[in-house]
Design a protein around this motif. Structure first.
Motif, PDB file in Angstrom:
ATOM      1  N   ASN A  46       0.826  -1.207   0.000  1.00  0.00           N
ATOM      2  CA  ASN A  46       0.000   0.000   0.000  1.00  0.00           C
ATOM      3  C   ASN A  46       0.863   1.261   0.000  1.00  0.00           C
ATOM      4  OD1 ASN A  46      -2.700  -0.768  -0.189  1.00  0.00           O
ATOM      5  ND2 ASN A  46      -2.828  -1.253   1.976  1.00  0.00           N
ATOM      6  N   PHE A  47       1.947   1.242   0.768  1.00  0.00           N
ATOM      7  CA  PHE A  47       2.867   2.381   0.802  1.00  0.00           C
ATOM      8  C   PHE A  47       3.422   2.651  -0.601  1.00  0.00           C
ATOM      9  CE2 PHE A  47       7.092   4.179   1.005  1.00  0.00           C
ATOM     10  CZ  PHE A  47       6.966   5.221   1.910  1.00  0.00           C
ATOM     11  N   GLU A  48       3.912   1.607  -1.240  1.00  0.00           N
ATOM     12  CA  GLU A  48       4.481   1.766  -2.576  1.00  0.00           C
ATOM     13  C   GLU A  48       3.420   2.194  -3.581  1.00  0.00           C
ATOM     14  OE1 GLU A  48       6.649  -1.804  -3.494  1.00  0.00           O
ATOM     15  OE2 GLU A  48       8.005  -1.523  -1.796  1.00  0.00           O
ATOM     16  N   LEU A  49       2.219   1.642  -3.455  1.00  0.00           N
ATOM     17  CA  LEU A  49       1.113   2.009  -4.345  1.00  0.00           C
ATOM     18  C   LEU A  49       0.773   3.491  -4.184  1.00  0.00           C
ATOM     19  CD1 LEU A  49      -1.114   1.126  -6.317  1.00  0.00           C
ATOM     20  CD2 LEU A  49      -2.469   0.428  -4.326  1.00  0.00           C
ATOM     21  N   TRP A  50       0.675   3.960  -2.958  1.00  0.00           N
ATOM     22  CA  TRP A  50       0.363   5.370  -2.676  1.00  0.00           C
ATOM     23  C   TRP A  50       1.358   6.281  -3.385  1.00  0.00           C
ATOM     24  CZ3 TRP A  50      -3.078   7.675   1.086  1.00  0.00           C
ATOM     25  CH2 TRP A  50      -2.843   9.032   1.318  1.00  0.00           C
ATOM     26  N   HIS A  51       2.635   5.969  -3.237  1.00  0.00           N
ATOM     27  CA  HIS A  51       3.677   6.843  -3.779  1.00  0.00           C
ATOM     28  C   HIS A  51       3.840   6.688  -5.297  1.00  0.00           C
ATOM     29  CE1 HIS A  51       4.354   7.020   0.522  1.00  0.00           C
ATOM     30  NE2 HIS A  51       4.705   8.268   0.259  1.00  0.00           N
ATOM     31  N   GLU A  52       3.536   5.532  -5.815  1.00  0.00           N
ATOM     32  CA  GLU A  52       3.564   5.343  -7.268  1.00  0.00           C
ATOM     33  C   GLU A  52       2.445   6.157  -7.908  1.00  0.00           C
ATOM     34  OE1 GLU A  52       5.812   3.983 -10.291  1.00  0.00           O
ATOM     35  OE2 GLU A  52       6.226   3.554  -8.192  1.00  0.00           O
ATOM     36  N   GLU A  53       1.256   6.143  -7.287  1.00  0.00           N
ATOM     37  CA  GLU A  53       0.138   6.927  -7.816  1.00  0.00           C
ATOM     38  C   GLU A  53       0.474   8.412  -7.840  1.00  0.00           C
ATOM     39  OE1 GLU A  53      -3.031   5.613  -5.269  1.00  0.00           O
ATOM     40  OE2 GLU A  53      -3.600   3.990  -6.631  1.00  0.00           O
ATOM     41  N   ASP A  54       1.203   8.888  -6.824  1.00  0.00           N
ATOM     42  CA  ASP A  54       1.595  10.303  -6.794  1.00  0.00           C
ATOM     43  C   ASP A  54       2.487  10.678  -7.970  1.00  0.00           C
ATOM     44  OD1 ASP A  54       0.127  11.103  -4.627  1.00  0.00           O
ATOM     45  OD2 ASP A  54       1.786  11.051  -3.193  1.00  0.00           O
ATOM     46  N   LYS A  55       3.286   9.749  -8.436  1.00  0.00           N
ATOM     47  CA  LYS A  55       4.191  10.041  -9.554  1.00  0.00           C
ATOM     48  C   LYS A  55       3.425  10.426 -10.812  1.00  0.00           C
ATOM     49  CE  LYS A  55       7.831   7.011  -7.854  1.00  0.00           C
ATOM     50  NZ  LYS A  55       8.531   5.731  -8.048  1.00  0.00           N
ATOM     51  N   VAL A  73       4.307  15.613 -15.991  1.00  0.00           N
ATOM     52  CA  VAL A  73       4.979  14.318 -16.100  1.00  0.00           C
ATOM     53  C   VAL A  73       4.822  13.789 -17.531  1.00  0.00           C
ATOM     54  CG1 VAL A  73       2.994  12.938 -15.318  1.00  0.00           C
ATOM     55  CG2 VAL A  73       5.289  12.065 -14.999  1.00  0.00           C
ATOM     56  N   PRO A  74       5.885  13.274 -18.115  1.00  0.00           N
ATOM     57  CA  PRO A  74       5.803  12.768 -19.495  1.00  0.00           C
ATOM     58  C   PRO A  74       4.843  11.573 -19.608  1.00  0.00           C
ATOM     59  CG  PRO A  74       8.095  12.972 -18.771  1.00  0.00           C
ATOM     60  CD  PRO A  74       7.235  13.199 -17.569  1.00  0.00           C
ATOM     61  N   ASP A  75       4.222  11.454 -20.758  1.00  0.00           N
ATOM     62  CA  ASP A  75       3.286  10.355 -20.998  1.00  0.00           C
ATOM     63  C   ASP A  75       3.937   8.995 -20.759  1.00  0.00           C
ATOM     64  OD1 ASP A  75       1.422  12.261 -21.641  1.00  0.00           O
ATOM     65  OD2 ASP A  75       1.507  11.909 -23.808  1.00  0.00           O
ATOM     66  N   ALA A  76       5.181   8.843 -21.153  1.00  0.00           N
ATOM     67  CA  ALA A  76       5.871   7.557 -20.967  1.00  0.00           C
ATOM     68  C   ALA A  76       5.964   7.198 -19.482  1.00  0.00           C
ATOM     69  CB  ALA A  76       7.265   7.602 -21.585  1.00  0.00           C
ATOM     70  N   GLU A  77       6.140   8.194 -18.635  1.00  0.00           N
ATOM     71  CA  GLU A  77       6.199   7.938 -17.189  1.00  0.00           C
ATOM     72  C   GLU A  77       4.825   7.531 -16.657  1.00  0.00           C
ATOM     73  OE1 GLU A  77       7.744   7.819 -13.157  1.00  0.00           O
ATOM     74  OE2 GLU A  77       8.425   7.323 -15.168  1.00  0.00           O
ATOM     75  N   ILE A  78       3.772   8.141 -17.177  1.00  0.00           N
ATOM     76  CA  ILE A  78       2.420   7.759 -16.757  1.00  0.00           C
ATOM     77  C   ILE A  78       2.143   6.309 -17.148  1.00  0.00           C
ATOM     78  CG2 ILE A  78      -0.043   8.191 -17.128  1.00  0.00           C
ATOM     79  CD1 ILE A  78       0.669  11.181 -17.273  1.00  0.00           C
ATOM     80  N   VAL A  79       2.567   5.905 -18.312  1.00  0.00           N
ATOM     81  CA  VAL A  79       2.397   4.516 -18.750  1.00  0.00           C
ATOM     82  C   VAL A  79       3.152   3.581 -17.813  1.00  0.00           C
ATOM     83  CG1 VAL A  79       2.923   2.870 -20.599  1.00  0.00           C
ATOM     84  CG2 VAL A  79       1.946   5.102 -21.157  1.00  0.00           C
ATOM     85  N   ARG A  80       4.398   3.911 -17.483  1.00  0.00           N
ATOM     86  CA  ARG A  80       5.190   3.083 -16.579  1.00  0.00           C
ATOM     87  C   ARG A  80       4.525   2.999 -15.216  1.00  0.00           C
ATOM     88  NH1 ARG A  80       7.628   2.946 -12.357  1.00  0.00           N
ATOM     89  NH2 ARG A  80       7.501   5.179 -11.936  1.00  0.00           N
ATOM     90  N   VAL A  81       4.032   4.144 -14.733  1.00  0.00           N
ATOM     91  CA  VAL A  81       3.379   4.194 -13.428  1.00  0.00           C
ATOM     92  C   VAL A  81       2.110   3.338 -13.432  1.00  0.00           C
ATOM     93  CG1 VAL A  81       2.114   5.726 -11.860  1.00  0.00           C
ATOM     94  CG2 VAL A  81       4.374   6.380 -12.693  1.00  0.00           C
ATOM     95  N   LYS A  82       1.326   3.407 -14.488  1.00  0.00           N
ATOM     96  CA  LYS A  82       0.092   2.623 -14.567  1.00  0.00           C
ATOM     97  C   LYS A  82       0.396   1.127 -14.474  1.00  0.00           C
ATOM     98  CE  LYS A  82      -4.122   1.307 -15.320  1.00  0.00           C
ATOM     99  NZ  LYS A  82      -4.732   0.751 -14.124  1.00  0.00           N
ATOM    100  N   HIS A  83       1.421   0.680 -15.155  1.00  0.00           N
ATOM    101  CA  HIS A  83       1.799  -0.740 -15.072  1.00  0.00           C
ATOM    102  C   HIS A  83       2.271  -1.094 -13.656  1.00  0.00           C
ATOM    103  CE1 HIS A  83       1.172  -1.728 -19.243  1.00  0.00           C
ATOM    104  NE2 HIS A  83       1.913  -0.697 -19.624  1.00  0.00           N
ATOM    105  N   ALA A  84       3.015  -0.207 -13.040  1.00  0.00           N
ATOM    106  CA  ALA A  84       3.473  -0.448 -11.669  1.00  0.00           C
ATOM    107  C   ALA A  84       2.284  -0.477 -10.708  1.00  0.00           C
ATOM    108  CB  ALA A  84       4.476   0.622 -11.243  1.00  0.00           C
ATOM    109  N   ILE A  85       1.309   0.412 -10.909  1.00  0.00           N
ATOM    110  CA  ILE A  85       0.113   0.443 -10.063  1.00  0.00           C
ATOM    111  C   ILE A  85      -0.652  -0.865 -10.181  1.00  0.00           C
ATOM    112  CG2 ILE A  85      -2.180   1.503  -9.858  1.00  0.00           C
ATOM    113  CD1 ILE A  85      -0.778   4.214 -10.451  1.00  0.00           C
ATOM    114  N   ASP A  86      -0.819  -1.373 -11.384  1.00  0.00           N
ATOM    115  CA  ASP A  86      -1.517  -2.653 -11.570  1.00  0.00           C
ATOM    116  C   ASP A  86      -0.810  -3.775 -10.824  1.00  0.00           C
ATOM    117  OD1 ASP A  86      -3.498  -1.525 -13.097  1.00  0.00           O
ATOM    118  OD2 ASP A  86      -2.780  -2.320 -15.004  1.00  0.00           O
ATOM    119  N   THR A  87       0.504  -3.807 -10.911  1.00  0.00           N
ATOM    120  CA  THR A  87       1.279  -4.854 -10.221  1.00  0.00           C
ATOM    121  C   THR A  87       1.137  -4.724  -8.718  1.00  0.00           C
ATOM    122  OG1 THR A  87       2.852  -4.977 -12.046  1.00  0.00           O
ATOM    123  CG2 THR A  87       3.610  -5.793  -9.914  1.00  0.00           C
ATOM    124  N   LEU A  88       1.261  -3.506  -8.201  1.00  0.00           N
ATOM    125  CA  LEU A  88       1.151  -3.291  -6.752  1.00  0.00           C
ATOM    126  C   LEU A  88      -0.264  -3.577  -6.246  1.00  0.00           C
ATOM    127  CD1 LEU A  88       3.340  -0.097  -6.537  1.00  0.00           C
ATOM    128  CD2 LEU A  88       3.828  -2.298  -5.412  1.00  0.00           C
TER     129      LEU A  88
END
Length: 195
Positions: free
Chosen positions: A45-54, A60-75
């Motif tokens: 949950n901690f990592e998810l919270w902070h990943e969502e903030d990114k 923020v560049p679109d490529a970073e949003i894509v990376r963050v979305k994949h990380a959010i799904d995993t978390l």
């Protein structure tokens, strides 16, 4: 086996430690069983919270949003899997009365909600004390903090009551599988449709 006060203390201590060390802390506490699962779940949950903030950072560049979305799904998947593991761990060690009334929310789901409240409390406390903010902002967050603490105290009390009722045979819970589909390439048409 289950103590809401110990769980909320762990969540608060872990949240503070993770923020102080900029997420680079490993917990070698000797915890096992339910507490180890609750710690892993809180970390997710901690990592998810902070990943969502990114993804919320202006510009923020679109490529970073894509990376963050994949990380959010995993978390999110990890978070839900750990909720199920907590409930499974508990049900495997209990002999519940099969005719006791069923409780719709499981201890694992309640621990997850306590985890989110611990994160909200931490961040709201920061805002209530932030010297660069206006007095109005700090005051508003002092009020929000009081409400969050009250909500967590209420939920922790409900978890203890549920646990007492389960142990006393007056209430029972079941393992509810989340059946998340978004990460499954065989179930999510957005994924399998591209193959």
């Amino acid at each position: 086996m289950l103590d809401a006060l110990l769980i909320t203390r762990m969540q608060d201590e872990m949240t503070a430690a993770l923020h102080e060390t900029e997420n680079e802390v490993a917990f070698e506490t000797g915890a096992d069983g339910l507490m180890a699962l609750a710690m892993a779940q809180h970390r997710a949950n901690f990592e998810l919270w902070h990943e969502e903030d990114k993804a919320r950072v202006p510009g923020v560049p679109d490529a970073e949003i894509v990376r963050v979305k994949h990380a959010i799904d995993t978390l999110n998947q990890q978070r839900n899997d750990l909720v199920e593991k907590m409930d499974l761990w508990l049900t495997e060690r209990l002999e519940q009365d099969p005719v006791a009334p069923l409780h719709s929310e499981t201890p694992g789901l309640m621990i997850d909600r306590l985890s989110i409240l611990a994160l909200k409390i931490y961040h709201t406390r920061v805002e209530a004390q932030r010297t660069s903010a206006t007095e109005e902002h700090r005051s508003r967050n002092v009020g929000r903090l009081a409400l969050l603490v009250e909500q967590r105290d209420d939920l922790a009390g409900c978890l203890d009551v549920l646990w007492s009722e389960v142990l006393g045979g007056r209430r029972r819970f079941k393992l509810y599988r989340q059946m998340k589909m978004y990460n499954d390439p065989e179930l999510n048409p957005a994924v399998y449709g591209r193959v």
